[in-house]
Design an enzyme around this catalytic site. Structure first.
Site, PDB file in Angstrom:
ATOM      1  N   VAL A  70      -7.071  -3.708   8.530  1.00  0.00           N
ATOM      2  CA  VAL A  70      -8.176  -2.802   8.238  1.00  0.00           C
ATOM      3  C   VAL A  70      -8.108  -2.509   6.746  1.00  0.00           C
ATOM      4  O   VAL A  70      -7.080  -2.039   6.246  1.00  0.00           O
ATOM      5  CB  VAL A  70      -8.074  -1.499   9.063  1.00  0.00           C
ATOM      6  CG1 VAL A  70      -9.249  -0.582   8.745  1.00  0.00           C
ATOM      7  CG2 VAL A  70      -7.998  -1.809  10.556  1.00  0.00           C
TER       8      VAL A  70
ATOM      9  N   MET B 211      -2.949  -0.121   0.647  1.00  0.00           N
ATOM     10  CA  MET B 211      -3.914   0.599   1.425  1.00  0.00           C
ATOM     11  C   MET B 211      -4.349  -0.152   2.671  1.00  0.00           C
ATOM     12  O   MET B 211      -4.662   0.494   3.647  1.00  0.00           O
ATOM     13  CB  MET B 211      -5.086   0.977   0.540  1.00  0.00           C
ATOM     14  CG  MET B 211      -6.189   1.751   1.172  1.00  0.00           C
ATOM     15  SD  MET B 211      -7.472   0.845   2.054  1.00  0.00           S
ATOM     16  CE  MET B 211      -7.788  -0.566   1.101  1.00  0.00           C
ATOM     17  N   PRO B 212      -4.346  -1.469   2.666  1.00  0.00           N
ATOM     18  CA  PRO B 212      -4.683  -2.076   3.960  1.00  0.00           C
ATOM     19  C   PRO B 212      -3.735  -1.597   5.048  1.00  0.00           C
ATOM     20  O   PRO B 212      -2.544  -1.394   4.809  1.00  0.00           O
ATOM     21  CB  PRO B 212      -4.515  -3.570   3.708  1.00  0.00           C
ATOM     22  CG  PRO B 212      -4.764  -3.718   2.243  1.00  0.00           C
ATOM     23  CD  PRO B 212      -4.156  -2.478   1.631  1.00  0.00           C
ATOM     24  N   LEU B 213      -4.299  -1.404   6.227  1.00  0.00           N
ATOM     25  CA  LEU B 213      -3.520  -1.028   7.405  1.00  0.00           C
ATOM     26  C   LEU B 213      -3.351  -2.278   8.246  1.00  0.00           C
ATOM     27  O   LEU B 213      -4.338  -2.872   8.681  1.00  0.00           O
ATOM     28  CB  LEU B 213      -4.254   0.060   8.188  1.00  0.00           C
ATOM     29  CG  LEU B 213      -3.722   0.394   9.575  1.00  0.00           C
ATOM     30  CD1 LEU B 213      -2.299   0.930   9.503  1.00  0.00           C
ATOM     31  CD2 LEU B 213      -4.647   1.394  10.258  1.00  0.00           C
TER      32      LEU B 213
END
Length: 129
Positions: A72, A1-3
């Site tokens: 992010v 999920m981190p961008l």
């Protein structure tokens, strides 16, 4: 999920960029304990003079190969972030030859309501994730 957003100078070929992305993904999976299929990455290339990464008084000399990575993510424990920085630096050195002084990382945290993975829903809030 981190961008993960990568800012790099022009000149790397597709294989070199893929190596950067793969090394970073490996570090993220190891440090943040996310599924290996959880991969969101972007690359922005900058012309000479458009990516300025001074050393902040730490005595680091940057080369034109320097990379800025913005992550992010949902909130992460400090220990996980420190592990990520170390793993990312090591993997990029071992797999890409990126000098540790040529890596700058910034982690930006947000909340569950700040993510939608499609279909107009906030999957962390709906319970789908």
């Amino acid at each position: 999920m981190p961008l993960l957003n990568f800012h790099i100078g022009e000149g790397r070929d597709a294989a070199a960029v893929r190596a950067l992305l793969d090394a970073a993904h490996r570090a993220m999976v190891e440090a943040f304990d996310v599924p290996s299929t959880d991969r969101y990455q972007t690359v922005t290339r900058h012309r000479a003079g458009e990516l300025v990464l001074d050393d902040t008084g730490l005595g680091m000399s940057r080369t034109p190969d320097a990379v800025l990575v913005t992550v992010v993510t949902r909130p992460r424990p400090e220990a996980a972030k420190l592990r990520f920085y170390a793993l990312l630096s090591r993997h990029l050195w071992e797999q890409c030859g990126l000098a540790p002084g040529d890596l700058v990382v910034s982690v930006v945290e947000n909340a569950d309501a700040d993510w939608s993975f499609g279909k107009g829903r906030a999957q962390f809030l709906t319970g789908e994730l």
